[in-house]
Design a protein around this motif. Sequence first.
Motif, PDB file in Angstrom:
ATOM      1  N   HIS A 149       0.857  -1.184   0.000  1.00 36.30           N
ATOM      2  CA  HIS A 149       0.000   0.000   0.000  1.00 36.30           C
ATOM      3  C   HIS A 149       0.891   1.230   0.000  1.00 36.30           C
ATOM      4  O   HIS A 149       1.689   1.414   0.925  1.00 36.30           O
ATOM      5  CB  HIS A 149      -0.877   0.029   1.253  1.00 36.30           C
ATOM      6  CG  HIS A 149      -1.755  -1.172   1.389  1.00 36.30           C
ATOM      7  ND1 HIS A 149      -2.922  -1.301   0.691  1.00 36.30           N
ATOM      8  CD2 HIS A 149      -1.621  -2.306   2.101  1.00 36.30           C
ATOM      9  CE1 HIS A 149      -3.486  -2.468   0.996  1.00 36.30           C
ATOM     10  NE2 HIS A 149      -2.709  -3.098   1.845  1.00 36.30           N
TER      11      HIS A 149
ATOM     12  N   ASP B 208      -4.497   3.629  -2.192  1.00 38.11           N
ATOM     13  CA  ASP B 208      -5.535   2.738  -2.715  1.00 38.11           C
ATOM     14  C   ASP B 208      -6.792   2.725  -1.850  1.00 38.11           C
ATOM     15  O   ASP B 208      -7.758   2.038  -2.172  1.00 38.11           O
ATOM     16  CB  ASP B 208      -4.981   1.314  -2.849  1.00 38.11           C
ATOM     17  CG  ASP B 208      -4.380   0.823  -1.542  1.00 38.11           C
ATOM     18  OD1 ASP B 208      -5.139   0.534  -0.609  1.00 38.11           O
ATOM     19  OD2 ASP B 208      -3.139   0.748  -1.439  1.00 38.11           O
TER      20      ASP B 208
ATOM     21  N   HIS C 201      -7.206   1.500   1.150  1.00 38.09           N
ATOM     22  CA  HIS C 201      -7.416   0.294   1.965  1.00 38.09           C
ATOM     23  C   HIS C 201      -7.186   0.614   3.443  1.00 38.09           C
ATOM     24  O   HIS C 201      -6.098   1.002   3.845  1.00 38.09           O
ATOM     25  CB  HIS C 201      -6.465  -0.807   1.522  1.00 38.09           C
ATOM     26  CG  HIS C 201      -6.995  -2.197   1.761  1.00 38.09           C
ATOM     27  ND1 HIS C 201      -7.611  -2.573   2.925  1.00 38.09           N
ATOM     28  CD2 HIS C 201      -7.036  -3.291   0.958  1.00 38.09           C
ATOM     29  CE1 HIS C 201      -7.977  -3.846   2.846  1.00 38.09           C
ATOM     30  NE2 HIS C 201      -7.657  -4.299   1.654  1.00 38.09           N
TER      31      HIS C 201
ATOM     32  N   ARG D 196      -6.833  -1.219   6.014  1.00 37.83           N
ATOM     33  CA  ARG D 196      -5.948  -2.030   6.863  1.00 37.83           C
ATOM     34  C   ARG D 196      -4.568  -1.416   7.031  1.00 37.83           C
ATOM     35  O   ARG D 196      -3.833  -1.785   7.949  1.00 37.83           O
ATOM     36  CB  ARG D 196      -5.814  -3.454   6.305  1.00 37.83           C
ATOM     37  CG  ARG D 196      -5.062  -3.552   4.996  1.00 37.83           C
ATOM     38  CD  ARG D 196      -4.901  -5.007   4.548  1.00 37.83           C
ATOM     39  NE  ARG D 196      -4.371  -5.072   3.194  1.00 37.83           N
ATOM     40  CZ  ARG D 196      -4.194  -6.176   2.505  1.00 37.83           C
ATOM     41  NH1 ARG D 196      -4.534  -7.340   3.027  1.00 37.83           N
ATOM     42  NH2 ARG D 196      -3.700  -6.153   1.285  1.00 37.83           N
TER      43      ARG D 196
ATOM     44  N   HIS E 124      -5.627   2.024  -7.626  1.00 38.21           N
ATOM     45  CA  HIS E 124      -5.047   0.689  -7.452  1.00 38.21           C
ATOM     46  C   HIS E 124      -4.103   0.426  -8.614  1.00 38.21           C
ATOM     47  O   HIS E 124      -4.531   0.429  -9.767  1.00 38.21           O
ATOM     48  CB  HIS E 124      -6.152  -0.374  -7.447  1.00 38.21           C
ATOM     49  CG  HIS E 124      -7.169  -0.165  -6.381  1.00 38.21           C
ATOM     50  ND1 HIS E 124      -6.961  -0.539  -5.083  1.00 38.21           N
ATOM     51  CD2 HIS E 124      -8.403   0.395  -6.417  1.00 38.21           C
ATOM     52  CE1 HIS E 124      -8.024  -0.223  -4.355  1.00 38.21           C
ATOM     53  NE2 HIS E 124      -8.909   0.344  -5.137  1.00 38.21           N
TER      54      HIS E 124
ATOM     55  N   ASP F 266      -1.997  -3.697  -4.338  1.00 35.94           N
ATOM     56  CA  ASP F 266      -2.366  -3.543  -2.929  1.00 35.94           C
ATOM     57  C   ASP F 266      -3.275  -4.652  -2.432  1.00 35.94           C
ATOM     58  O   ASP F 266      -3.663  -4.653  -1.261  1.00 35.94           O
ATOM     59  CB  ASP F 266      -3.038  -2.183  -2.727  1.00 35.94           C
ATOM     60  CG  ASP F 266      -4.219  -1.990  -3.673  1.00 35.94           C
ATOM     61  OD1 ASP F 266      -5.261  -2.657  -3.484  1.00 35.94           O
ATOM     62  OD2 ASP F 266      -4.100  -1.197  -4.625  1.00 35.94           O
TER      63      ASP F 266
ATOM     64  N   HIS G 132      -6.387  -5.286  -3.197  1.00 31.90           N
ATOM     65  CA  HIS G 132      -7.799  -4.930  -3.000  1.00 31.90           C
ATOM     66  C   HIS G 132      -8.670  -5.589  -4.081  1.00 31.90           C
ATOM     67  O   HIS G 132      -8.520  -5.323  -5.259  1.00 31.90           O
ATOM     68  CB  HIS G 132      -7.972  -3.415  -3.047  1.00 31.90           C
ATOM     69  CG  HIS G 132      -9.132  -2.920  -2.223  1.00 31.90           C
ATOM     70  ND1 HIS G 132     -10.369  -3.518  -2.242  1.00 31.90           N
ATOM     71  CD2 HIS G 132      -9.236  -1.887  -1.353  1.00 31.90           C
ATOM     72  CE1 HIS G 132     -11.176  -2.860  -1.412  1.00 31.90           C
ATOM     73  NE2 HIS G 132     -10.514  -1.881  -0.859  1.00 31.90           N
TER      74      HIS G 132
END
Lengths: 336, 336
Positions: free
Chosen positions: A20, A279, A281, A283, B20, B279, B281
Amino acid sequence: MKVGDPVIEVTRGGRIESRHRVSAALVDEQGRLRAWLGDPELLIFFRSAAKPLQALPVVADGAADAYGLTDAELAVCCASHSGEPAHVEAVRSILAKIRCSEDDLVCGPHPPFYTPAAEALQQAGRAPTAVHNNCSGKHAGMLAWSRHAGVEITDYHHADHPVQRRICGEIGDWAVSECKALPVGVDGCGVPSFAQPLNVMAGIYARVVAAAERDPASAAGRVTRAMTDEPYYVGGTGRLTSRLMEVTGGRLVAKFGAEAVYCLGDRDRGWGIAVKVEDGHRRAVGSAVVELLAQLELLTADELEALADRHTLPIKNTRDEIVGEIRPNFRVERSD
Amino acid sequence: MKVGDPVIEVTRGGRIESRHRVSAALVDEQGRLRAWLGDPELLIFFRSAAKPLQALPVVADGAADAYGLTDAELAVCCASHSGEPAHVEAVRSILAKIRCSEDDLVCGPHPPFYTPAAEALQQAGRAPTAVHNNCSGKHAGMLAWSRHAGVEITDYHHADHPVQRRICGEIGDWAVSECKALPVGVDGCGVPSFAQPLNVMAGIYARVVAAAERDPASAAGRVTRAMTDEPYYVGGTGRLTSRLMEVTGGRLVAKFGAEAVYCLGDRDRGWGIAVKVEDGHRRAVGSAVVELLAQLELLTADELEALADRHTLPIKNTRDEIVGEIRPNFRVERSD
């Protein structure tokens, strides 16, 4: 990717499986970029990291005093709350004080983020409603402002409603920019969300915490103090935002936003930080924020230790075995 | 990021909110890289995209014939299935044929991916078990091989168990590499997962589909034909993998893997494709795969039309309003 790009790594068996990328900006009250990761001018949406700013007019224009909102109620106006009973109670209390009902909230429903609260609803055979939406406090605040201003409370989520125009002006003032020029999208809960470069978002947080320290009785002072005095109401059990404010004794003001945005203000230094996982995300956010704060020396050793479980996270499989980890790999760049 | 980096964009109000990055490799049977995105030599884990390869020994070594496994049962051995009743039935049927029970499956439980199936379990007051795990078919296949080989069926998930050593050799053979040299991690369900560069994964798929076309009665021929004849058993209702194989009439063999890995084989051309969203995702995978196939002219206009809902996806908020989209933005690079 280039060696040295700032990333959060997701490993398996000691090897990197996913990455990431992270951008961040640390800005002071004067708008100077003091440190950064990746692209500090990345244009992103403020999302829920704007909630403290969206709550400022509730205090500044007298609604909070007129309706006698408590610190916990002000904190839930700034919250992406977990839908725990105390959060729902605080939102209902605001609605009662302003003579509104849950039906006036236009945010759609979603199950509480806090799993035991979601399960309790389900076991009671009840569907989640708008009050369980993590944004319901923000919406209650917008209703409070509208009620106090004597304007229609329907359609308060539209960009041309007085409360949204007022919020847009507020953000523009702190950004030192023309809010009408800001690109606008619709947030996850239906209200406008503004696009800003990361360094501008960081500058806004810097100015808000600096103003709060200069005048604790100001709207900025009262809203940020409500957040740090009642951090549980800004997030919930185990949430990073609540933990960061608790662990630092309120020195840091913190707020998460959807698509992996994170904003922080350091009261002692009058600095603001904005972080974005490219992105979106979720997490990767905790690891990025804690590592960044550590490198910037904005956490004491004890505070860092208390946040260790958010700094590096285990990846488990369906057998509950640890098979990898989420860990930071970047070096912050500095202007000095 | 550089202009032109291959990405899937997530927009809000017409502006990019998150990105992404995508890497991919298209390789022919001879291992030649014909087209790519990003870094075609990116080392990643095969994850569930390896399941068709993990099922090959079940056929090659006689277990499928000895136990009379049907095509649907072979397909579920290659599946990340949705835990729908037919999937669970197929896994239970394999277990009955090989005189094993659900307790022999070492994959942990998780709720079925297919929401109505998860809700039905919950309404019946039953907890999900290992058989609902999306990997339960793969595990049943490993048990079938072990039973037929006359080895212990306990600990079949350990890297040094005969079935895992056999699978490692199988993947190494198709990769034209020494499997013992492959970096190993533990998969989401407890069995070994192998790290490979994207172009090697693509070459494996190319060789498997080419071998399948040359000899339909071979293990490669039977496993891939089971997948494309019974695509529902490889995924489930509405799943991209099932849709891709259905829509192309089985010309494409397709398999998703966790952390946003995707592998495809084109039977007509003997080509293999491996895709990774950097990433991990999942939301970006469909858009990346469909756009890549479109640019490579591996989908007819009608097929592309039938997959339009996976090519660009709407982003909705909690009010069910469309506030943005997930869309591809890349240009495939070619060696010729």
